[in-house]
Design a protein around this motif. Structure first.
Motif, PDB file in Angstrom:
ATOM      1  N   GLY A 390       1.023  -4.922  -4.823  1.00 10.60           N
ATOM      2  CA  GLY A 390       0.210  -4.628  -3.648  1.00 10.60           C
ATOM      3  C   GLY A 390      -1.197  -5.168  -3.788  1.00 10.60           C
ATOM      4  N   ILE A 391      -1.753  -5.062  -5.041  1.00  7.65           N
ATOM      5  CA  ILE A 391      -3.110  -5.558  -5.267  1.00  7.65           C
ATOM      6  C   ILE A 391      -3.145  -7.085  -5.202  1.00  7.65           C
ATOM      7  CG2 ILE A 391      -4.937  -5.716  -6.992  1.00  7.65           C
ATOM      8  CD1 ILE A 391      -4.067  -2.922  -7.929  1.00  7.65           C
ATOM      9  N   LEU A 392      -2.166  -7.681  -5.886  1.00  2.06           N
ATOM     10  CA  LEU A 392      -2.168  -9.137  -5.981  1.00  2.06           C
ATOM     11  C   LEU A 392      -1.921  -9.794  -4.631  1.00  2.06           C
ATOM     12  CD1 LEU A 392      -0.268  -9.681  -9.355  1.00  2.06           C
ATOM     13  CD2 LEU A 392      -2.727  -9.686  -8.955  1.00  2.06           C
ATOM     14  N   GLU A 393      -0.996  -9.266  -3.852  1.00  2.00           N
ATOM     15  CA  GLU A 393      -0.679  -9.894  -2.560  1.00  2.00           C
ATOM     16  C   GLU A 393      -1.705  -9.524  -1.496  1.00  2.00           C
ATOM     17  OE1 GLU A 393       3.279  -9.367  -1.283  1.00  2.00           O
ATOM     18  OE2 GLU A 393       4.185  -9.769  -3.242  1.00  2.00           O
ATOM     19  N   GLY A 394      -2.468  -8.489  -1.758  1.00  2.00           N
ATOM     20  CA  GLY A 394      -3.456  -8.080  -0.766  1.00  2.00           C
ATOM     21  C   GLY A 394      -4.836  -8.686  -0.987  1.00  2.00           C
ATOM     22  N   SER A 395      -5.058  -9.316  -2.137  1.00  2.00           N
ATOM     23  CA  SER A 395      -6.378  -9.878  -2.433  1.00  2.00           C
ATOM     24  C   SER A 395      -6.225 -11.334  -2.845  1.00  2.00           C
ATOM     25  CB  SER A 395      -7.054  -9.080  -3.575  1.00  2.00           C
ATOM     26  OG  SER A 395      -8.270  -9.690  -3.942  1.00  2.00           O
ATOM     27  N   ARG A 405      -4.036 -10.132 -16.427  1.00  2.00           N
ATOM     28  CA  ARG A 405      -4.234  -8.804 -17.048  1.00  2.00           C
ATOM     29  C   ARG A 405      -3.504  -7.703 -16.268  1.00  2.00           C
ATOM     30  NH1 ARG A 405     -10.316  -7.509 -17.561  1.00  2.00           N
ATOM     31  NH2 ARG A 405      -9.386  -5.565 -18.290  1.00  2.00           N
ATOM     32  N   LEU A 406      -3.556  -7.835 -14.945  1.00  2.00           N
ATOM     33  CA  LEU A 406      -2.841  -6.835 -14.140  1.00  2.00           C
ATOM     34  C   LEU A 406      -1.332  -6.878 -14.403  1.00  2.00           C
ATOM     35  CD1 LEU A 406      -4.628  -7.095 -10.671  1.00  2.00           C
ATOM     36  CD2 LEU A 406      -4.588  -5.126 -12.183  1.00  2.00           C
ATOM     37  N   ILE A 407      -0.780  -8.064 -14.442  1.00  2.00           N
ATOM     38  CA  ILE A 407       0.670  -8.191 -14.666  1.00  2.00           C
ATOM     39  C   ILE A 407       1.041  -7.688 -16.058  1.00  2.00           C
ATOM     40  CG2 ILE A 407       2.574  -9.843 -14.857  1.00  2.00           C
ATOM     41  CD1 ILE A 407       1.137 -11.552 -12.740  1.00  2.00           C
ATOM     42  N   GLN A 408       0.244  -8.025 -17.051  1.00  2.00           N
ATOM     43  CA  GLN A 408       0.542  -7.564 -18.406  1.00  2.00           C
ATOM     44  C   GLN A 408       0.413  -6.048 -18.524  1.00  2.00           C
ATOM     45  OE1 GLN A 408      -2.137  -9.791 -20.883  1.00  2.00           O
ATOM     46  NE2 GLN A 408      -0.905 -11.697 -20.781  1.00  2.00           N
ATOM     47  N   GLY A 409      -0.461  -5.463 -17.699  1.00  2.00           N
ATOM     48  CA  GLY A 409      -0.660  -4.021 -17.767  1.00  2.00           C
ATOM     49  C   GLY A 409       0.452  -3.200 -17.132  1.00  2.00           C
ATOM     50  N   ILE A 410       1.414  -3.882 -16.422  1.00  2.00           N
ATOM     51  CA  ILE A 410       2.515  -3.130 -15.816  1.00  2.00           C
ATOM     52  C   ILE A 410       3.264  -2.352 -16.882  1.00  2.00           C
ATOM     53  CG2 ILE A 410       4.725  -3.381 -14.621  1.00  2.00           C
ATOM     54  CD1 ILE A 410       3.537  -5.789 -13.163  1.00  2.00           C
ATOM     55  N   HIS A 411       3.574  -2.984 -18.021  1.00  2.00           N
ATOM     56  CA  HIS A 411       4.241  -2.274 -19.107  1.00  2.00           C
ATOM     57  C   HIS A 411       3.822  -2.928 -20.416  1.00  2.00           C
ATOM     58  CE1 HIS A 411       7.378  -0.978 -21.904  1.00  2.00           C
ATOM     59  NE2 HIS A 411       7.459   0.089 -21.111  1.00  2.00           N
TER      60      HIS A 411
END
Length: 1604
Positions: A390-395, A405-411
């Motif tokens: 949602g963050i990536l596709e919305g910004s 960093r966001l993708i790596q932070g998923i798990h």
């Protein structure tokens, strides 16, 4: 009816009039000229032109028969589209379809009678009537009232003194010659009868012979029966006693292949087996299913099943895994699958052996694989993934580094560790947001960015469920940054799915194994039982056939019990084999003509009757050395004359036509080779003539067939015929009587026919010479002519030659008629008649067509027809006016003449409707009938003037209008509406139903108004309740038994001598329609109904008593029936002062010796009103005094046994009735009706009356003279016993004939029993499997594992279902027996016992076993007292509680990681705390109370506890000492000792007398000493414990409290 309301009509006796009352209808009457009615149907679009043309044709056109519409009342429901569409009510056109001659004023009396009857129906069924008149009929209409008005004016002006002296007491008549007839013969089509036996090619060596008879038809098949076993097939329904007699009759009985265990058990149950066979079967019934040999088989089978469990589990896991693989294709689950396994091939043979396992498998296959993954770790990762997306596709402004960093932070490992160490159970996003930089956060929280994000990103794009989500996520594995997150999501999903696969595999495998185990044990039991039964059957067969070579034996092929019959009845198929010598077999088949056809022939001589044979052929055997010389049926086919010849002489037999043996015979001639014998019989003169030649001289000998053809008497000495022949004795070819005379026709071989008079002992002068010898010579049954059949000159066909008896010899050629071409291969001929003797039929046998062919012969004589008619008075002048078709309107006056205008007791339906409205529709080019309203008015005034009947203003208020058919909407006008149910009841009540006849000194009840021999014969030998069920009153059944069942009933009947106006009186009293042309009230009893506002009036019309056709016993039976059921009896008779009054009532007095009125309090309460017809005022007192005197003598002679006291409750009235044409004749009916209403009502409602009527008829049929109430109780209790099981199981009555379920009802009023009921299907079976399935169905609301619920909840739920059902059934029983007086009737007691027994069974089947499960501590949910050696709760047997010893934080972490709680490791239902693993949490040393009852063996205190004894998790320990219950004497005298241990708590001070545990049936032993005297013994060798000696105590019981 179904066209108006679907389902309202089921059968002729099952009609829902209440449903029909929801439909408003508008009946519109239609009658008139046939061509006009056809035009009306054509205009309405009902028929097309070809059908219309066929309807217009005259029925007798060119003497040919073709399909036609019979005269009668027809209903047209689909109204014309242009008419009557403004109302929501359905218009019903009531159409009177006429005969060709209906509207001819000179029509025959039978046609006129039909016309009046059908017009009566039409005026009763419709108040709005349309008369459709054709141009031909309109043109011929004569306005006779107008002409006679003018003639009357002229007569008044020129009146003479003679005219002024005329009065209405002087009526002059004349005899006028009407029609001359000449001799002639006309040929008309006759009947055709097909039968397989008539084709000799199908029966080699057999011959067919037509049996002569003047009034009946039959044929004889003769064949040689070879020596050896002769087989006679028996296919019938037998009552128990008759079947027992049949089987016991034969010492040798062979059982067919279809006779299995059920049939043999039935024979054993009803005592149909001999003692030796019964003992063999009794040993089989004692079969021990726990014998060592069968236990060994079971143990081996169970051992084999246990070894196969691993293979079953593997295949089940493969099956379950495949389903998950197909459902989650994006997950790599293939690595866990063994591709070599094939569950389908493995399970198929298992399912064939265990069908219940197939049900489990199918149920699992019907369940879907879950679409949602209920794993917390998986859901956490999924939420992180969606948030990031949602963050990536919305910004669009996030930098690549921040995105990564966001993708790596998923798990990530850190986040996972942090999540696993958190004690907060609620999942949050704080860890994810903590890793985000402040710049990213500011971007995310930007308002514009949030709006763009919500516009660009939608969670639904990832699918509606986890199946679609995983498939979408799998696509992200193409991006390197997403691969760790995708793998983490898939790993979490796989972990949860693997857990579900393991759980599902375990549960499914266990359930399948359980079903396989049960089926295996059942299969072993069944195989063992089959083996033992085969041995038993072999022994029984040997006991049933002790003789090696019997001469007579019975082969029983099928025996089935009719479960729907109230009394035991059995359908039997068997063959009786009899060893016999060679013989000649004579098989006689009698034909029958329907009564309706006979009646129709009276009115229509050209009617084509239908012939049937309802009786089986009568087979007679004679030795091969006897030869049949002559045979003839006599006395309407009741008697049979046979003449046989053997070496010992010639024998004449006179037997009943149905006898199979030759009985009544006389020997008359010695056997001589040179003797020639010829025979002739005449029924009317009861003479038998024999012509024979003896020593060259011809003689004729006559015999009298006396005593109704039962005895033979020689009439004088033989007369020598040789004297009449100058040339010596003639060579005789055939002889026959002229029927009804003593003249005998002798056919010589020369072709000469002479007539010899037995009376004059000389030949008559007339002689006929034939050129060829005929193959048949017989007289017509009425004696009018001699009929011969011979070949035509071309030898291609046959012709009939007719010589009239009156002019015999005057016409030497006679009248020759060619027979139809299909007679060309006929081999035999005979003459007979149908109905009247004048309806002559020539019958021929056609072997090739396997048929009997016939033609009707109308033989006319030389005679004239004369009329006797009135010549004076106004009515005579009106009659003298020549009219052609005025009956179109005059028919109303004819109806008023024959039927009442205003009856003494009017019908509710017709009394409340508006005045009649007649609209005449003229189908003519010009208005020819405009004067019709005045004509109708004049006709009405003329009727009122000349008729003494009360009419009020009903006739003057009739509206008459004339319209032309060419006018628009000529048929339109307002039509009054009514309810369809009420209207159809009116239709039915207009047509009386024939309910009984008296024949052969028997009272014979009819079925649905029809007299059928098969029905009458089926009643023979039946019990009274069975006869009651066989009697139905047709459409009246639904009225009395349902629609008007609650209305009170009064019965009025009309009886008396013949032709005294019995039917006429009933019609004018209660507005019935007896004596119409469609029926005759001259035989038996007819019933009709008059519904009034407050009650029903039943009218019974009896045939005349003291007639020549009826015996004294038949009169007595009719009188007895009438006196028993009626409230008012009108006994009409003629009277002369010199007549013996006592002789008039001999049948009444004879009836007093049968039924006892004291035993029948509601019968024999009717007033006997003796009506003496046509009494003038001057004779009233003398007639009354004469009857008073005679009745006084009867009372003095008979005392308390006089018929007035016994049959009529001491009520009798003498009514000298006025002459018929007086006003008082009709007004007296109103006075008589008041006496009817003053009588005590003996029938509370129509439902009770219907049952009483049927019961009375059944008792008269069976000649059962016992109390009627006892029979009613027996029938009612039998009916309820037959339905009791169904009522207890379903809470409803029996299933109807069309599969509909009927509620529990009061049988008298048909009111439904309204009590609260669950509607569940309960169980009365003793089979453990059926009982278990029933309980499982009932406990379905508690989920898949009801054993985990509180036992009290389960028991209360089941108890409530049973209690409601028993209360409902008891209310049903009480409502149906409450009308019977208090009595110790054994039938009610039997009903009570059956209800009590079935109630106990039902309650027992609702009780649970509740013994501890063999695999855990939960209660067994098998039915109480089940025979299985194991107890099963139906669960996984594992406790589903969480461990009470594990650290909550540890449990939370485990739940987050695996999605599962740490469960208790103990068995389900254990006592104490939940523990996952004993070694990890508790002491584990032995409990210090080990050995006591309920001890769990190991200590549950903490490890290393000091100073305290070791104690287990049990909440309480039992005493465990041996029970002191020893040497107790039971009520059977047997000594009983308990071998179990005490179950009271330990420690406590008590005497250990209470046994431990529960019995296999689930009953606690507590209190057994106090109840020891009531303990019922039931010791089983397989279970020698006190458990088998205790009977369950019901939790609740419905006590039997009959309501009086």
């Amino acid at each position: 009816m179904n066209a108006l309301r679907e389902g309202s009509y089921k059968t002729i006796s099952k009609i829902n009039f209440t449903t029909l009352d929801t439909v408003p209808i508008k009946p519109l009457g239609i009658y008139g000229s046939k061509s006009a009615i056809v035009q009306f149907l054509l205009d309405a679009g009902v028929v097309e032109e070809p059908i219309a043309e066929a309807l217009r044709k005259p029925v007798d056109q060119n003497g040919q028969l073709f399909p036609y519409l019979r005269s009668g009342i027809y209903l047209l429901i689909n109204a014309p589209p242009s008419h009557l569409q403004s109302s929501s009510s359905t218009v019903i056109h009531v159409i009177f379809w006429p005969e060709d001659a209906t509207w001819n004023d000179n029509a025959s009396p039978s046609v006129q009678k039909n016309r009046v009857t059908f017009m009566r129906y039409l005026t009763k069924l419709a108040s709005d009537i349309r008369l459709l008149v054709s141009e031909e009929h309109a043109a011929s209409f004569v306005w006779k009232y107008d002409e006679n008005e003018d003639a009357r004016d002229q007569d008044d002006e020129s009146s003479s003194d003679e005219d002024s002296d005329a009065d209405d007491r002087f009526v002059k008549f004349e005899v006028a010659k009407a029609v001359d007839e000449e001799e002639g013969v006309q040929l008309f089509p006759g009947f055709t009868f097909h039968h397989q036996a008539l084709g000799t090619s199908d029966h080699p060596g057999a011959t067919v012979q037509l049996i002569p008879s003047e009034t009946s038809q039959a044929f004889l098949v003769t064949k040689i029966r070879e020596a050896g076993f002769q087989r006679e097939q028996v296919v019938a329904q037998f009552p128990a006693l008759r079947l027992q007699s049949l089987l016991v009759k034969y010492k040798n009985l062979y059982l067919g292949e279809k006779i299995g265990e059920a049939s043999i058990h039935t024979m054993f149950e009803f005592g149909m087996l001999p003692t030796s066979a019964s003992e063999i079967y009794l040993e089989y019934l004692k079969l021990n299913m726990e014998a060592p040999e069968i236990q060994e088989q079971k143990a081996a089978a169970l051992s084999q099943l246990q070894s196969d469990m691993l293979g079953l589990r593997k295949h089940v896991e493969h099956l379950v895994r495949q389903r998950f693989i197909h459902h989650y294709p994006s997950l790599d689950l293939e690595s866990e699958v063994d591709s070599d396994l094939s569950p389908e091939n493995y399970l198929t043979p298992i399912f064939e052996m265990a069908p219940k396992a197939r049900n489990v498998y199918d149920q699992y296959q019907g369940q879907g694989v879950p679409d949602e993954i209920e794993s917390p770790p998986y859901q956490a990762i999924k939420e992180h993934f969606l948030d990031v997306q949602g963050i990536l596709e919305g910004s669009e402004s996030i930098k690549e580094e921040e995105r990564r960093r966001l993708i790596q932070g998923i798990h990530s490992p850190d986040s996972s560790k942090e999540a696993s160490s958190s004690k907060e159970p609620k999942r949050t996003r704080s860890s994810l947001w903590a890793k985000l930089g402040s710049a990213v956060k500011s971007l995310v929280y930007s308002t514009d960015l949030q709006n763009k994000s919500s516009q660009k990103f939608s969670r639904s794009s990832f699918g509606r469920n986890d199946v679609e989500f995983l498939a979408t996520v799998n696509n992200y594995s193409d991006f390197p940054d997403y691969i760790p997150a995708v793998h983490a999501i898939q790993a979490a999903a796989k972990m949860w799915i693997e857990g579900r696969i393991a759980e599902t595999t375990e549960e499914l495998a266990r359930t399948l194994f359980k079903k396989i185990e049960i089926s295996t044990l059942e299969s072993i039991n069944q195989q063992y039982k089959r083996t033992k039964f085969a041995e038993c059957r072999k022994g029984i067969c040997a006991a049933l056939s002790p003789e090696a070579s019997p001469s007579v034996f019975l082969s029983l092929h099928s025996l089935e019990r009719n479960t729907r019959a109230l009394q035991p009845r059995f359908a039997v198929e068997a063959i009786v084999s009899t060893r016999g010598e060679a013989a000649i077999e004579y098989s006689m088949t009698q034909l029958e003509v329907k009564t309706e056809d006979i009646r129709t022939l009276d009115d229509d001589p050209y009617h084509l009757p239908s012939i049937a044979y309802n009786r089986s052929p009568v087979v007679r055997l004679t030795p091969t050395n006897r030869r049949l010389l002559y045979i003839q049926l006599l006395d309407q086919g009741r008697r049979l004359l046979q003449i046989l010849e053997s070496s010992a002489g010639t024998y004449i037999y006179l037997d009943d036509a149905q006898d199979t043996a030759l009985r009544n015979h006389q020997k008359h001639f010695a056997s001589r080779e040179d003797r020639s014998l010829f025979f002739a019989t005449d029924e009317q003169t009861a003479l038998l003539a024999i012509v024979y030649v003896d020593q060259g001289r011809s003689f004729i000998q006559t015999f009298i067939l006396k005593d109704k053809f039962t005895a033979l008497q020689q009439r004088g000495a033989p007369h020598e015929l040789t004297r009449g022949y100058g040339e010596g004795p003639p060579a005789i070819k055939a002889i026959c009587f002229f029927s009804g005379t003593e003249d005998i026709c002798l056919l010589e071989e020369s072709g000469r026919i002479r007539v010899f008079s037995l009376e004059a002992q000389a030949f008559r002068p007339g002689t006929v010479h034939l050129s060829r010898i005929p193959v048949m010579m017989q007289s017509s049954p009425d004696g009018s002519a001699l009929i011969l059949v011979e070949r035509t000159q071309e030898e291609q066909n046959w012709q009939a030659r007719v010589f009239h008896q009156a002019t015999f010899g005057e016409n030497p050629e006679g009248i020759i008629i060619d027979l139809p071409p299909d007679f060309h291969d006929a081999s035999q001929f005979t003459i007979s008649s149908l109905g009247r003797r004048s309806f002559v039929y020539l019958v021929a046998h056609s072997p090739s067509a396997k048929s009997l062919l016939s033609v009707a012969l109308q033989i006319s004589r030389i005679e004239a027809e004369y009329l006797f008619r009135e010549t004076t008075g106004r009515h005579a002048r009106l009659q003298c006016v020549a009219t052609a078709h005025n009956s179109l309107v005059d028919c109303f006056s004819e109806v008023w003449d024959r039927f009442p205008v205003i009856p003494a007791i009017p019908r509710e339906f017709t009394a409340s409707r508006p005045p009649m409205r007649l609209t005449i529709i003229e189908y003519a080019a010009r208005g020819m009938l405009q004067r019709s309203p005045r004509y109708f008015s004049d006709m009405t005034r003329d009727f009122i003037r000349r008729s003494p009947k009360p009419v009020g203003r009903s006739l003057e208020s009739i509206e008459v209008d004339v319209k032309s058919a060419s006018e628009d909407h000529a048929l339109d006008s307002p039509v009054e509406s009514c309810l369809a149910g009420e209207w159809f009841v009116e239709v039915i009540c207009l047509i009386p139903v024939h309910i009984a006849i008296a024949r052969g000194n028997r009272f014979v009840p009819l079925k649905d108004g029809r007299c059928r021999e098969d029905h009458n014969n089926a009643l023979l030998g039946l019990e009274v309740p069975e006869i009651i069920d066989a009697i139905t009153l047709g459409t009246y059944e639904a009225i009395l038994g349902s629609y008007m069942s609650t209305k009170p009933v009064r019965v009025v009947s009309s009886m008396g001598e013949q032709s005294v106006g019995k039917s006429f009186s009933l019609n004018h009293l209660v507005d019935t329609s007896f004596a119409g042309s469609a029926m005759r009230t001259t035989e038996g009893v007819w019933l009709s109904l008059c519904p009034t506002k407050g009650q029903l009036i039943i009218a019974l019309d009896f045939e005349g008593v003291h007639s020549l056709e009826r015996t004294a016993q038949e009169d007595m039976l009719l009188v007895l029936f009438n006196a028993a059921i009626s409230n008012l009896i009108m006994f009409r008779n003629n009277f002369a002062l010199n007549r013996n009054v006592a002789n008039m009532f001999t049948s009444f007095q004879a009836s007093t010796r049968l039924f006892d009125p004291q035993n029948n309090p509601n019968l024999f309460k009717g007033l006997l009103a003796i009506i003496i017809k046509d009494v003038v005022d001057s004779d009233k007192k003398e007639i009354v005094e004469e009857f008073r005197s005679k009745f006084n003598q009867i009372v003095l002679r008979e005392r308390g046994e006089n018929f007035i006291t016994v049959l009529h409750d001491s009520q009798l009235a003498v009514m000298p009735w006025d002459v018929i044409q007086s006003k008082e004749f009709y007004t007296r009916f109103s006075k008589l009706s008041k006496h009817l209403f003053k009588q005590r009502a003996t029938h509370r409602n129509a439902g009770e009356f219907l049952l009483t009527l049927k019961t009375l008829m059944a008792k008269l049929t069976a000649q059962d003279w016992g109390a009627l109430d006892q029979t009613l109780i027996k029938h009612r209790s039998s009916a309820m016993q037959a339905s009791l099981k169904q009522a207890l199981i379903l809470g409803r009555g029996d299933v109807g004939p069309f599969g509909e379920s009927e509620g529990l009802k009061n049988y008298d009023t048909q009111e439904e029993i309204l009590t609260d009921d669950s509607g569940e299907i309960l169980c009365l079976s003793t089979s453990d499997d059926v009982r278990h399935e029933s309980l499982a169905h009932l406990l379905a609301p508690f989920g898949p594992e009801p054993a985990r619920w509180a036992v009290e909840d389960l028991c209360l739920y089941l108890d409530g279902i049973g209690e409601k059902r028993l209360l409902r059934v008891k209310a049903w029983i009480d409502s149906n027996i409450s009308r019977f007086m208090p009595t110790d009737n054994p039938d009610i007691k039997a009903l009570q016992r059956q209800f009590d027994e079935l109630s106990r069974t039902l309650v027992t089947n609702l009780q649970l076993c509740l013994v501890k499960c063999n695999a855990c501590r939960l209660p067994c949910l098998y039915p109480k007292a089940h025979s299985s050696g194991t107890h099963d709760c139906g669960t996984t047997h594992r406790c589903i509680g969480g461990c009470d010893f594990c650290d909550p934080a540890y449990q939370l972490r485990s739940f987050k990681m695996s999605g599962q709680r740490t469960l208790c490791g103990l068995s389900a239902g254990h006592d104490g705390k939940h523990i996952c693993e004993e070694a990890a949490h508790v002491c584990g040393k032995p409990c210090h109370l080990t050995g006591k009852g309920a001890c769990q063996k190991t200590c549950i205190k903490p490890i290393g506890h000091d100073g305290e004894p070791h104690i287990c998790a049990a909440n309480l320990h039992q005493c465990g000492e041996p029970c002191k219950l020893k040497d107790i004497t039971l009520h059977t005298g047997e000594s009983f000792s308990c071998g179990n241990t005490c179950v009271l708590p330990f420690p406590t001070n008590h005497i250990p007398v209470v046994t431990s545990g529960l019995a296999p049936c689930g009953v606690s032993y507590v209190g057994v000493i106090a109840r020891s005297e009531t303990i019922s013994m039931g010791l089983s060798p397989a279970q020698p414990t006190c458990a088998s000696k205790i009977i369950p105590v019901l939790r609740f019981a419905i006590l039997w409290e009959p309501v009086w």
